[in-house]
Design an enzyme around this catalytic site. Structure first.
Site, PDB file in Angstrom:
ATOM      1  N   ASN A 291       0.871  -1.169   0.000  1.00 36.38           N
ATOM      2  CA  ASN A 291       0.000   0.000   0.000  1.00 36.38           C
ATOM      3  C   ASN A 291       0.910   1.222   0.000  1.00 36.38           C
ATOM      4  O   ASN A 291       1.648   1.458   0.963  1.00 36.38           O
ATOM      5  CB  ASN A 291      -0.921   0.008   1.219  1.00 36.38           C
ATOM      6  CG  ASN A 291      -1.959  -1.119   1.167  1.00 36.38           C
ATOM      7  OD1 ASN A 291      -2.319  -1.696   2.164  1.00 36.38           O
ATOM      8  ND2 ASN A 291      -2.433  -1.450  -0.026  1.00 36.38           N
ATOM      9  N   ARG A 293       0.883   4.304   0.569  1.00 33.59           N
ATOM     10  CA  ARG A 293       0.205   5.449   1.220  1.00 33.59           C
ATOM     11  C   ARG A 293       0.255   5.240   2.727  1.00 33.59           C
ATOM     12  O   ARG A 293       0.717   4.210   3.197  1.00 33.59           O
ATOM     13  CB  ARG A 293      -1.259   5.463   0.771  1.00 33.59           C
ATOM     14  CG  ARG A 293      -1.904   4.089   1.043  1.00 33.59           C
ATOM     15  CD  ARG A 293      -3.391   4.069   0.838  1.00 33.59           C
ATOM     16  NE  ARG A 293      -3.935   2.736   0.766  1.00 33.59           N
ATOM     17  CZ  ARG A 293      -4.369   2.024   1.801  1.00 33.59           C
ATOM     18  NH1 ARG A 293      -4.274   2.511   3.023  1.00 33.59           N
ATOM     19  NH2 ARG A 293      -4.868   0.815   1.635  1.00 33.59           N
TER      20      ARG A 293
HETATM   21  P1  ADP Z   1      -5.607  -0.171   5.145  1.00 32.78           P
HETATM   22  O1  ADP Z   1      -5.029  -0.882   3.969  1.00 32.78           O
HETATM   23  O2  ADP Z   1      -5.082   1.175   5.397  1.00 32.78           O
HETATM   24  O3  ADP Z   1      -5.665  -1.053   6.314  1.00 32.78           O
HETATM   25  P2  ADP Z   1      -8.197  -0.374   3.966  1.00 32.78           P
HETATM   26  O4  ADP Z   1      -7.808  -1.557   3.175  1.00 32.78           O
HETATM   27  O5  ADP Z   1      -9.375  -0.473   4.862  1.00 32.78           O
HETATM   28  O6  ADP Z   1      -7.058   0.178   4.853  1.00 32.78           O
HETATM   29  O7  ADP Z   1      -8.360   0.835   2.971  1.00 32.78           O
HETATM   30  C1  ADP Z   1      -8.467   2.146   3.434  1.00 32.78           C
HETATM   31  C2  ADP Z   1      -9.545   2.838   2.706  1.00 32.78           C
HETATM   32  O8  ADP Z   1      -9.257   2.888   1.337  1.00 32.78           O
HETATM   33  C3  ADP Z   1     -10.890   2.159   2.826  1.00 32.78           C
HETATM   34  O9  ADP Z   1     -11.854   3.176   2.858  1.00 32.78           O
HETATM   35  C4  ADP Z   1     -10.985   1.346   1.543  1.00 32.78           C
HETATM   36  O10 ADP Z   1     -12.332   1.149   1.195  1.00 32.78           O
HETATM   37  C5  ADP Z   1     -10.258   2.247   0.589  1.00 32.78           C
HETATM   38  N1  ADP Z   1      -9.552   1.572  -0.505  1.00 32.78           N
HETATM   39  C6  ADP Z   1      -8.375   0.943  -0.445  1.00 32.78           C
HETATM   40  N2  ADP Z   1      -7.975   0.513  -1.657  1.00 32.78           N
HETATM   41  C7  ADP Z   1      -8.936   0.874  -2.525  1.00 32.78           C
HETATM   42  C8  ADP Z   1      -9.120   0.728  -3.946  1.00 32.78           C
HETATM   43  N3  ADP Z   1      -8.237   0.128  -4.731  1.00 32.78           N
HETATM   44  N4  ADP Z   1     -10.243   1.211  -4.477  1.00 32.78           N
HETATM   45  C9  ADP Z   1     -11.145   1.837  -3.697  1.00 32.78           C
HETATM   46  N5  ADP Z   1     -11.020   2.023  -2.373  1.00 32.78           N
HETATM   47  C10 ADP Z   1      -9.944   1.555  -1.790  1.00 32.78           C
HETATM   48 MG    MG Z   2      -4.229  -5.399   1.506  1.00 28.74          MG
END
Ligand code: ADP
Ligand code: MG
Ligand code: ADP
Length: 458
Positions: A291, A293
């Site tokens: 990720n 970010r």
């Molecule tokens: P983290 O990876 O930070 O633990 P999440 O997987 O829950 O968090 O993602 C963080 C936010 O970004 C959530 O609101 C998720 O729905 C959104 N998100 C992550 N990747 C995508 C993507 N490829 N498309 C749309 N939304 C995404």
């Molecule tokens: Mg993942």
């Protein structure tokens, strides 16, 4: 160049979090908001705020042209994308830079390389980091998928190259399944992510999800140790920890070092997370994705290391070298974060976008609550249901569990249904206490009625 006017291209709790970091750095903040978000907390806290469009995210937070134009017009010299929305869009990163502003994240080239799951798998393999056995690259046809699956073995996962947020993943038990599911996965990924590309990965049985936080400055990278995120529902994390007590010290070091070598191999700049699956029966880990970010669960790492990751990412992306060397990153104690979503856990987690009534928040040593609520705030129904994250720090894991349990008792959000009852039950669960869970543990636990039982005291 160091950022002086930061445009925040996101909403909710992460916008508040970014404002706090920017303020500590003496940076002015300009908050973007949609018409549905005019009264959100970040708008009140930021130095300035700009409306970027109507409520639907595709017309506001996801509209590259509008966001970049608004940032430029506001005189911003930097843009922070938060997480979700455009945070992993290389087109956005490119547009921000083309407009002469600093993107608080890696370069567009790095996002393409590490944000695309197939490309990232290849980069990991090239850097000598183990990946889950599966297809070499994208799979183009169903026949090809079946051929690869016969070699890799079943059950097998069909994963969208552009997937995220737990979406775009399916499991095939056999070739018949695969023939049926692959075209569906392709069509779905195309609709959801605008890219129908998919790949295959062996489905690991009962793995742990363990990830490594890194920050790089384009030359050097350091890790901030690992997080344990196996308590998941629909492949989305609900409870996260720093660190992973299931790892022995040697494996932990290998894992963290592999993350640094991969980050340095792609000249990573900014904060990022390398996600892995860990198979405890073999004591082996496999890279699954990066990720590119800041992540939702970054605060647990901040609690155990004492570093402010959002400040670090703003500084390195503004051109500063990393302020820290690896041996300066020292870990102490254990931290837990629980995600509070405005959802009814007793009604299949149905979203509950209500109006916040009386708000009582836990306070005390080792307690942090990242959120964007205030009394009288109406949660808009258009976006993610995350309303806050309760984070605690304890001297060890048992201490952290006791603390989260107590802090949850002190938390009261009137007017909303939230996932707090789920977390209260988890904090008292025996398997959670003994660290005996994996990514496929929580769903059957819910289906077996454990939450309702905990609620009624049975
Ligand atoms: P983290 O990876 O930070 O633990 P999440 O997987 O829950 O968090 O993602 C963080 C936010 O970004 C959530 O609101 C998720 O729905 C959104 N998100 C992550 N990747 C995508 C993507 N490829 N498309 C749309 N939304 C995404
Ligand atoms: Mg993942
Ligand atoms: P996303 O981009 O949606 O976060 P990930 O590739 O990170 O997707 O996977 C999300 C979750 O799905 C993992 O945390 C894990 O629970 C499960 N998962 C993904 N790949 C596998 C696999 N090969 N075997 C078993 N579980 C997997």
């Amino acid at each position: 160049m160091a950022i002086q006017r930061l445009f925040i291209a996101n909403r909710g709790e992460i916008a508040v979090r970014i404002i706090r970091a920017a303020r500590e750095l003496g940076i002015r903040t300009i908050q973007a908001y949609s018409e549905a978000d005019a009264d959100m907390l970040a708008v009140r806290l930021a130095d300035e705020a700009v409306c970027i469009g109507p409520a639907p995210a595709r017309d506001s937070y996801l509209d590259v042209g509008k966001v970049v134009a608004a940032a430029k017009a506001a005189g911003a010299d930097g843009v922070h994308p938060g997480y979700g929305f455009l945070a992993e869009s290389s087109a956005f990163a490119r547009a921000v830079r083309d407009a002469g502003m600093t993107f608080v994240g890696p370069s567009a080239v790095t996002i393409d390389r590490m944000g695309d799951k197939v490309a990232a798998r290849q980069a990991a393999e090239a850097a000598g980091v183990p990946v889950v056995p599966g297809s070499k690259g994208r799979v183009e046809t169903v026949d090809e998928a079946v051929e690869i699956a016969d070699q890799v073995g079943y059950p097998i996962m069909i994963k969208a190259s552009a997937g995220g947020g737990g979406r775009g993943i399916r499991i095939a038990e056999n070739s018949e399944d695969l023939r049926k599911l692959a075209p569906m996965a392709q069509a779905e990924a195309l609709a959801a992510f605008g890219d129908g590309g998919f790949y295959l990965e062996r489905a690991i049985s009962s793995p742990r999800h363990i990830e490594v936080q890194i920050v790089g400055d384009g030359t050097r990278a350091v890790h901030f140790y690992e997080r344990e995120c196996s308590l998941q529902r629909r492949r989305q994390k609900v409870w996260e920890e720093a660190g992973a007590t299931c790892l022995d010290e040697e494996t932990r070091q290998d894992l963290c070092r592999s993350a640094v070598s991969l980050a340095e191999a792609v000249n990573y700049c900014g904060a990022g997370t390398l996600e892995y699956l860990y198979d405890p029966t073999r004591n082996e880990f496999y890279f699954i994705e990066m990720n590119t970010r800041i992540q939702v669960e970054h605060p647990v790492t901040e609690m155990v290391t004492g570093f402010d990751l959002v400040k670090e990412m703003i500084l390195v992306c503004g051109g500063a070298p990393l302020s820290v060397t690896q041996d300066q990153v020292v870990k102490s104690g254990h931290a837990i974060e629980v995600r509070l979503n405005a959802e009814d856990p007793f009604m299949q987690f149905l979203p509950f976008p209500g109006k916040v009534g009386k708000l009582s928040l836990p306070e005390g040593e080792g307690i942090r609550f990242d959120h964007f609520m205030y009394e009288g705030y109406q949660i808009p129904p258009f976006y993610d249901s995350l309303v806050g994250k309760l984070i605690v720090h304890g001297k060890d894991r048992a201490d952290a569990i006791a603390r989260i349990s107590a802090a949850l008792e002190d938390l009261e959000i009137e007017g909303l249904k939230t996932t707090a009852p789920l977390h209260k039950a988890l904090a008292k669960d025996r398997d959670v206490a003994s660290d005996a869970f994996h990514t496929q543990w929580l769903e059957p636990w819910l289906e077996a009625g454990n939450l309702t039982r905990a609620q009624t005291g049975g």
